[in-house]
Motif scaffolding. Structure first.
Motif, PDB file in Angstrom:
ATOM      1  N   CYS A   5       0.553  -0.344  -0.138  1.00  0.00           N
ATOM      2  CA  CYS A   5      -0.091   0.178  -0.118  1.00  0.00           C
ATOM      3  C   CYS A   5       0.572   0.942   0.462  1.00  0.00           C
ATOM      4  N   CYS A   8       0.073   2.888   3.815  1.00  0.00           N
ATOM      5  CA  CYS A   8       0.423   2.319   4.772  1.00  0.00           C
ATOM      6  C   CYS A   8       1.742   1.465   4.384  1.00  0.00           C
ATOM      7  N   CYS A  21      -4.170  -0.285  -0.028  1.00  0.00           N
ATOM      8  CA  CYS A  21      -4.808  -1.468   0.770  1.00  0.00           C
ATOM      9  C   CYS A  21      -6.944  -1.503   0.604  1.00  0.00           C
ATOM     10  N   CYS A  25      -7.214   4.040   2.886  1.00  0.00           N
ATOM     11  CA  CYS A  25      -5.761   4.814   2.557  1.00  0.00           C
ATOM     12  C   CYS A  25      -5.929   5.756   1.203  1.00  0.00           C
TER      13      CYS A  25
END
Ligand SMILES: [Zn+2]
Length: 118
Positions: A5, A8, A21, A25
């Protein structure tokens, strides 16, 4: 190859073109990007406003000759302006900052400041 991702850094599963993800996000990432772009605009606007304040403070008569050093000492930034204009009659190039213009004068180290009417 494992993919992660963009925000994150959690390992991604599913479609190969996936960048985040979750929707959370993805939205957070784009909000941050937008915030950074706005910061750039804010910084440039602040420079232009400072330049304009200096020009209006010094250009008391609507057409004022000032030493370049005076502009520099006040923190004038010659890299930022809103327009460049070359007068056909005199062939002089003016840098414009909103409704103020300045031009290197024939006298060395001097600048002519002028009110600017678009
Ligand atoms: Zn994530």
């Amino acid at each position: 190859m494992d993919r992660y991702c963009k925000l994150c850094e959690k390992k991604l599963v599913g479609r190969v073109d996936k960048l985040f993800c979750s929707a959370y996000c993805r939205i957070q990432y784009h909000n941050e990007e937008l915030k950074q772009k706005r910061e750039v605009i804010k910084k440039i606007n602040a420079i232009l406003l400072k330049n304009w304040n200096i020009l209006t403070e010094l250009n008391i008569s609507g057409k004022t000759l000032v030493p370049e050093l005076t502009l520099l000492n006040k923190g004038f930034n010659f890299n930022y302006y809103t327009k460049i204009y070359t007068a056909k009659s005199s062939n002089k190039t003016y840098h414009v900052c909103y409704d103020q213009a300045y031009c290197k004068d024939s006298e060395q180290g001097m600048f002519m400041l002028k009110d600017w009417k678009p």
